[in-house]
Write a protein that holds these residues in place. Structure first.
Motif, mmCIF file in Angstrom:
data_model
loop_
_atom_site.group_PDB
_atom_site.id
_atom_site.type_symbol
_atom_site.label_atom_id
_atom_site.label_comp_id
_atom_site.label_asym_id
_atom_site.label_seq_id
_atom_site.Cartn_x
_atom_site.Cartn_y
_atom_site.Cartn_z
ATOM 1 N N PHE A 289 2.261 -30.144 7.519
ATOM 2 C CA PHE A 289 1.131 -29.824 6.405
ATOM 3 C C PHE A 289 1.513 -29.002 5.680
ATOM 4 O O PHE A 289 2.817 -28.543 5.600
ATOM 5 N N GLU A 290 1.784 -29.926 3.929
ATOM 6 C CA GLU A 290 1.989 -28.705 2.827
ATOM 7 C C GLU A 290 0.644 -27.901 2.159
ATOM 8 O O GLU A 290 0.314 -29.045 1.932
ATOM 9 N N VAL A 291 1.895 -26.750 2.001
ATOM 10 C CA VAL A 291 0.355 -25.526 2.111
ATOM 11 C C VAL A 291 0.878 -25.146 0.444
ATOM 12 O O VAL A 291 1.817 -24.930 0.560
ATOM 13 N N HIS A 292 -0.630 -24.921 -0.244
ATOM 14 C CA HIS A 292 -0.101 -24.578 -1.606
ATOM 15 C C HIS A 292 -0.230 -22.536 -1.304
ATOM 16 O O HIS A 292 -2.017 -22.276 -0.666
ATOM 17 N N ALA A 293 -0.123 -21.698 -1.343
ATOM 18 C CA ALA A 293 -0.874 -20.139 -1.021
ATOM 19 C C ALA A 293 -0.285 -19.615 -2.122
ATOM 20 O O ALA A 293 0.550 -19.761 -3.442
ATOM 21 N N LEU A 294 -1.644 -18.331 -2.436
ATOM 22 C CA LEU A 294 -1.424 -18.231 -3.753
ATOM 23 C C LEU A 294 -0.799 -16.960 -3.964
ATOM 24 O O LEU A 294 -0.330 -16.975 -5.322
ATOM 25 N N SER A 295 0.098 -16.635 -3.559
ATOM 26 C CA SER A 295 0.860 -15.272 -3.434
ATOM 27 C C SER A 295 1.712 -15.407 -1.800
ATOM 28 O O SER A 295 1.344 -16.452 -1.050
ATOM 29 N N GLY A 296 2.583 -14.213 -1.868
ATOM 30 C CA GLY A 296 4.247 -14.581 -0.614
ATOM 31 C C GLY A 296 2.359 -14.060 0.579
ATOM 32 O O GLY A 296 2.619 -14.296 1.422
ATOM 33 N N ASP A 297 1.563 -13.090 -0.006
ATOM 34 C CA ASP A 297 0.968 -12.535 1.612
ATOM 35 C C ASP A 297 0.250 -13.493 1.819
ATOM 36 O O ASP A 297 0.006 -13.794 3.862
ATOM 37 N N GLY A 298 -0.301 -14.408 1.510
ATOM 38 C CA GLY A 298 -1.141 -15.785 1.800
ATOM 39 C C GLY A 298 -0.256 -16.751 3.471
ATOM 40 O O GLY A 298 -0.437 -17.579 4.023
ATOM 41 N N LYS A 299 1.688 -16.778 2.346
ATOM 42 C CA LYS A 299 2.011 -18.065 2.605
ATOM 43 C C LYS A 299 1.999 -17.065 4.207
ATOM 44 O O LYS A 299 3.009 -17.454 5.414
ATOM 45 N N ALA A 300 2.700 -15.494 4.364
ATOM 46 C CA ALA A 300 2.466 -15.186 5.826
ATOM 47 C C ALA A 300 2.000 -15.261 6.816
ATOM 48 O O ALA A 300 2.514 -14.940 7.912
ATOM 49 N N PHE B 47 -3.973 -25.606 -9.224
ATOM 50 C CA PHE B 47 -3.771 -25.551 -8.139
ATOM 51 C C PHE B 47 -4.228 -24.241 -8.031
ATOM 52 O O PHE B 47 -5.344 -23.461 -6.544
ATOM 53 N N THR B 48 -4.111 -23.272 -8.996
ATOM 54 C CA THR B 48 -4.598 -21.476 -8.654
ATOM 55 C C THR B 48 -6.019 -21.394 -8.831
ATOM 56 O O THR B 48 -7.266 -20.767 -7.760
ATOM 57 N N ARG B 49 -6.387 -22.570 -10.204
ATOM 58 C CA ARG B 49 -7.745 -22.129 -9.964
ATOM 59 C C ARG B 49 -8.596 -22.882 -8.579
ATOM 60 O O ARG B 49 -9.675 -22.357 -8.806
ATOM 61 N N LEU B 50 -8.239 -23.288 -7.957
ATOM 62 C CA LEU B 50 -8.676 -24.332 -6.438
ATOM 63 C C LEU B 50 -9.193 -23.064 -5.467
ATOM 64 O O LEU B 50 -10.404 -22.897 -4.878
ATOM 65 N N LEU C 216 -0.055 -33.675 -10.134
ATOM 66 C CA LEU C 216 0.434 -33.018 -11.333
ATOM 67 C C LEU C 216 1.155 -31.775 -10.480
ATOM 68 O O LEU C 216 0.585 -31.536 -9.414
ATOM 69 N N LYS C 217 2.393 -31.291 -11.395
ATOM 70 C CA LYS C 217 2.933 -30.160 -10.606
ATOM 71 C C LYS C 217 2.399 -29.105 -10.566
ATOM 72 O O LYS C 217 2.211 -28.104 -11.351
ATOM 73 N N PRO C 218 2.491 -28.428 -9.184
ATOM 74 C CA PRO C 218 1.497 -26.749 -9.276
ATOM 75 C C PRO C 218 2.979 -25.699 -9.933
ATOM 76 O O PRO C 218 4.072 -25.603 -9.770
ATOM 77 N N PHE C 219 2.375 -25.159 -10.844
ATOM 78 C CA PHE C 219 2.859 -23.667 -11.307
ATOM 79 C C PHE C 219 2.933 -23.465 -10.331
ATOM 80 O O PHE C 219 2.643 -22.569 -9.784
ATOM 81 N N LEU C 220 4.537 -22.564 -10.213
ATOM 82 C CA LEU C 220 5.339 -21.643 -9.322
ATOM 83 C C LEU C 220 6.034 -20.756 -9.940
ATOM 84 O O LEU C 220 6.445 -21.520 -10.738
ATOM 85 N N LYS C 221 5.567 -19.628 -9.241
ATOM 86 C CA LYS C 221 6.425 -18.644 -9.766
ATOM 87 C C LYS C 221 7.944 -18.210 -9.645
ATOM 88 O O LYS C 221 8.994 -18.006 -10.519
ATOM 89 N N ASP C 222 8.063 -17.885 -8.489
ATOM 90 C CA ASP C 222 9.640 -17.792 -8.063
ATOM 91 C C ASP C 222 10.645 -18.942 -7.918
ATOM 92 O O ASP C 222 10.071 -20.346 -8.113
#
Lengths: 157, 91, 107
Positions: free
Chosen positions: A130-141, C34-37, C95-101
């Protein structure tokens, strides 16, 4: 044949719950609509082994749903905090995670559970990755610990 | 008190509609419309409980199903359109 | 008993409303799709669950409670699916996700 029988029972119960009127005419119409839907589904050839997945029978299902609701509440609180703190509180990441489930139904359940907890969204499924998008590092962890993966796998046995 | 919760839901719908108008990409707009659809289901449920009539909840049920199917259909349509465009560009 | 049910129901409804407002604000404050999602999924899950539970405590017949439960089931079943298909088709159309790191950018 067994699948059609269980489908008939499910449709009839659904009709009875939703109707609330139990006169002979309306009951007849209800039976007719159930038969019509059975005919349409037979024509679509959509009845196969997975139309009544075995996880519905699993004894772990109520426990899993309870666990999922608690998880949803926890991650909701986390995302609400991040919304009010603003843009500096988020650090979106994209990562890959392996699913250990065998059947398609359990894999779909796992992907949907990841999407349902706010803060993580399944972007793409490729086999068992699965490719997962997380809002923050906590969600990833939270996803990487594999706790949810283990809970879904328990449903399979 | 039911009035207060209806007004809150309406405010959420208005904010989502503004996002649908502003939305820089197509997907922002579809997302905002999806939120408006979910909130409409809730608004119909609140109204039916206020009126004390169980048969209005049926409308909410049907609306929830139509909302889901319409979002999937619109996404299918745009994906299909996109792939056709790239096909004709490639030729 | 009646008073207790009322207080519980209004607490659920108001918390749900607050979460709905939060999700809507998140639709504005977050930088990309993606963050709005994620913000929208707050309004779809806990806000919906709380508001429908609050309404169930106020309902006057069993049939209504069962129907509200069905509304809750349908919304919680369909919203992850539509969120996933939105994210998937947004990703596939480029659409490329906005990434901070920066270290996560080379995927």
């Amino acid at each position: 044949m067994k699948q059609y029988l269980s489908l008939t029972v499910i449709l009839a119960v659904f009709w009875l719950i939703n109707s609330g009127h139990y006169t002979p005419l309306l009951l007849g119409l209800g039976a007719l609509s159930v038969l019509l839907i059975l005919y349409v589904i037979k024509r679509m050839e959509r009845v196969d082994g997975e139309s009544e997945p075995s996880i519905v029978m699993s004894v772990y299902l109520p426990y899993y749903l309870f666990w999922l609701v608690i998880e949803i509440v926890k991650s909701n609180i986390d995302v609400v905090m991040r919304v009010w703190k603003g843009e500096e509180a988020i650090s979106p990441t994209v990562f890959k995670v392996k699913a250990s489930q065998k059947s398609d139904v359990c894999r779909v359940l796992y992907a949907n559970s990841i999407t349902m907890t706010p803060g993580t969204i399944t972007l793409d499924i490729d086999g068992d990755t699965f490719e997962v998008h997380a809002l923050s590092g906590d969600g990833k962890a939270g996803v990487m610990t594999g706790e949810m993966d283990r809970q879904v796998s328990k449903l399979e046995s | 008190m039911f009035m207060a919760i209806s007004i809150i839901i309406l405010v959420v719908m208005i904010i989502a509609l503004i996002r649908a108008v502003l939305g820089p990409t197509l997907y922002d707009r579809i997302l905002a419309v999806n939120v408006v659809g979910t909130k409409t289901v809730l608004l119909i449920s609140v109204l039916s409980v206020t009126a004390g009539r169980g048969d209005m909840v049926d409308i909410a049920l049907v609306y929830a199903l139509i909302n889901f199917i319409s979002v999937i259909a619109v996404l299918r349509f745009f994906e299909y359109n996109k792939s056709q465009q790239t096909d004709s560009e490639g030729q | 008993m009646d008073l207790f049910l009322n207080i519980l129901s209004w607490t659920c409804l108001l918390t749900g409303g607050f979460l709905g407002i939060t999700g809507a604000v998140g639709l504005f404050r977050f930088p990309d799709f993606f963050t709005r999602l994620h913000a929208a999924s707050v309004t779809d899950t806990l806000s919906t669950i709380l508001i429908v539970i609050g309404l169930m405590l106020q309902a006057n017949s069993w049939m209504m409670i069962v129907k509200l439960l069905l509304v809750l089931l349908i919304i919680t079943y369909t919203s992850p699916t539509s969120a996933h298909s939105l994210a998937k088709s947004a990703l596939h159309t480029g659409l490329k996700p906005f990434l901070k790191d920066k270290e996560n950018n080379n995927r």
